[in-house]
Design a protein around this motif. Structure first.
Motif, short mmCIF file in Angstrom:
data_model
loop_
_atom_site.label_atom_id
_atom_site.label_comp_id
_atom_site.label_asym_id
_atom_site.label_seq_id
_atom_site.Cartn_x
_atom_site.Cartn_y
_atom_site.Cartn_z
N ALA A 49 67.04 74.83 57.72
CA ALA A 49 68.05 73.99 58.36
C ALA A 49 68.85 73.23 57.31
N GLN A 50 68.16 72.71 56.29
CA GLN A 50 68.82 71.94 55.24
C GLN A 50 69.85 72.78 54.50
N ARG A 51 69.53 74.05 54.26
CA ARG A 51 70.47 74.93 53.56
C ARG A 51 71.77 75.07 54.37
N TYR A 52 71.64 75.26 55.67
CA TYR A 52 72.84 75.37 56.51
C TYR A 52 73.62 74.06 56.51
N MET A 53 72.90 72.96 56.66
CA MET A 53 73.56 71.65 56.72
C MET A 53 74.25 71.33 55.40
N ASP A 54 73.61 71.65 54.28
CA ASP A 54 74.20 71.40 52.97
C ASP A 54 75.48 72.21 52.77
N ALA A 55 75.54 73.38 53.43
CA ALA A 55 76.73 74.24 53.33
C ALA A 55 77.79 73.83 54.35
N GLY A 56 77.49 72.80 55.13
CA GLY A 56 78.46 72.34 56.14
C GLY A 56 78.52 73.24 57.36
N GLU A 57 77.47 74.02 57.57
CA GLU A 57 77.44 74.94 58.69
C GLU A 57 76.50 74.42 59.78
N LEU A 58 76.71 74.95 61.00
CA LEU A 58 75.80 74.62 62.09
C LEU A 58 74.48 75.35 61.86
N VAL A 59 73.40 74.68 62.19
CA VAL A 59 72.08 75.32 62.10
C VAL A 59 72.00 76.34 63.24
N PRO A 60 71.69 77.60 62.92
CA PRO A 60 71.65 78.62 63.96
C PRO A 60 70.52 78.40 64.96
N ASP A 61 70.72 78.94 66.15
CA ASP A 61 69.74 78.78 67.22
C ASP A 61 68.35 79.23 66.80
N GLU A 62 68.25 80.32 66.03
CA GLU A 62 66.91 80.82 65.70
C GLU A 62 66.10 79.80 64.91
N VAL A 63 66.75 78.97 64.12
CA VAL A 63 66.02 77.93 63.37
C VAL A 63 65.58 76.83 64.33
N THR A 64 66.50 76.39 65.18
CA THR A 64 66.17 75.35 66.15
C THR A 64 65.09 75.82 67.11
N VAL A 65 65.23 77.04 67.61
CA VAL A 65 64.23 77.61 68.53
C VAL A 65 62.88 77.75 67.82
N GLY A 66 62.91 78.10 66.54
CA GLY A 66 61.67 78.19 65.78
C GLY A 66 60.95 76.85 65.72
N MET A 67 61.71 75.78 65.51
CA MET A 67 61.11 74.45 65.50
C MET A 67 60.49 74.13 66.86
N LEU A 68 61.21 74.45 67.92
CA LEU A 68 60.70 74.18 69.26
C LEU A 68 59.47 75.04 69.55
N ARG A 69 59.49 76.31 69.13
CA ARG A 69 58.35 77.20 69.34
C ARG A 69 57.09 76.59 68.73
N GLU A 70 57.22 76.10 67.49
CA GLU A 70 56.06 75.49 66.83
C GLU A 70 55.60 74.24 67.56
N ARG A 71 56.56 73.44 68.04
CA ARG A 71 56.18 72.20 68.74
C ARG A 71 55.49 72.50 70.06
N LEU A 72 55.99 73.52 70.78
CA LEU A 72 55.39 73.86 72.08
C LEU A 72 54.02 74.52 71.93
N ALA A 73 53.65 74.92 70.73
CA ALA A 73 52.34 75.50 70.48
C ALA A 73 51.27 74.43 70.23
N GLU A 74 51.69 73.17 70.12
CA GLU A 74 50.73 72.09 69.86
C GLU A 74 49.96 71.76 71.14
N ASP A 75 48.74 71.26 70.96
CA ASP A 75 47.83 71.01 72.09
C ASP A 75 48.36 70.01 73.11
N ASP A 76 49.12 69.01 72.66
CA ASP A 76 49.51 67.94 73.58
C ASP A 76 50.52 68.36 74.64
N VAL A 77 51.07 69.58 74.53
CA VAL A 77 52.04 70.03 75.54
C VAL A 77 51.39 70.89 76.62
N GLU A 78 50.07 71.00 76.57
CA GLU A 78 49.38 71.86 77.52
C GLU A 78 49.69 71.48 78.97
#
Length: 182
Positions: A49-78
């Motif tokens: 994400a930082q590389r895209y932001m440093d280049a002044g570009e929007l962070v692509p969905d696959e990076v954002t979705v990847g972050m969400l995927r990891e968060r939804l895999a945590e135990d507290d969202v059961e």
């Protein structure tokens, strides 16, 4: 309870997400918090994400979705979660649907916080931020309407609307009432 909160800037999504998370005993997952945590912890996704932001570009969905995927895999969202700031587009909604389907879950509801534009403008002007001029605020509302219309169509079957004008506690009660025993 698995919820998505949608609404224009100034509708109170963050405030209501925190209150609902406490009332429903599920985590509040903010896309902004996900980004900040991944950037701070220098995770692989955060560095991407930082590389895209440093280049002044929007962070692509696959990076954002990847972050969400990891968060939804945590135990507290059961037993559920409240999403604030994601999804923002129909493509992100498709990705969320797939993530949930893969886990054998689905959203219980998408709560649309409804507030008139003039009220939103007054709320945002009252924050006193230097970048919150009336013209900028009205433009953000326009962009929200353009980007979110397809999202609301995508979630038509799960969509519930709530009048988000009034005291914070009253609005929380309205949301809980409209959700009922899901």
């Amino acid at each position: 309870m698995r919820l998505v909160l949608v609404g224009p800037p100034g509708a109170g999504k963050g405030t209501q997400a925190v209150r609902l998370a406490e009332r429903l005993d599920v985590p509040h997952i903010s896309s902004g918090d996900l980004f900040r945590a991944n950037l701070r912890d220098k995770t692989e996704l955060g560095l991407a994400a930082q590389r895209y932001m440093d280049a002044g570009e929007l962070v692509p969905d696959e990076v954002t979705v990847g972050m969400l995927r990891e968060r939804l895999a945590e135990d507290d969202v059961e037993k559920g979660f409240i999403l604030d700031g994601f999804p923002r587009t129909a493509a992100q909604a498709d990705a969320l649907d797939e993530l949930l389907r893969d886990a054998g879950n689905e959203l219980d509801a998408v709560v649309s916080l409804e507030v008139g534009e003039d009220v939103l403008v007054q709320r945002l002007l009252a924050r006193g931020r230097t970048d919150d001029t009336e013209d900028v605020i009205r433009r953000r509302q326009e962009v929200y309407r353009e980007e979110t219309a397809p999202l609301l169509e995508h979630y038509a079957e799960q969509l519930v609307t709530v009048n988000a004008v009034g005291e914070v506690a009253e609005i929380t009660d309205r949301i809980v009432d409209v959700l009922g025993p899901r």
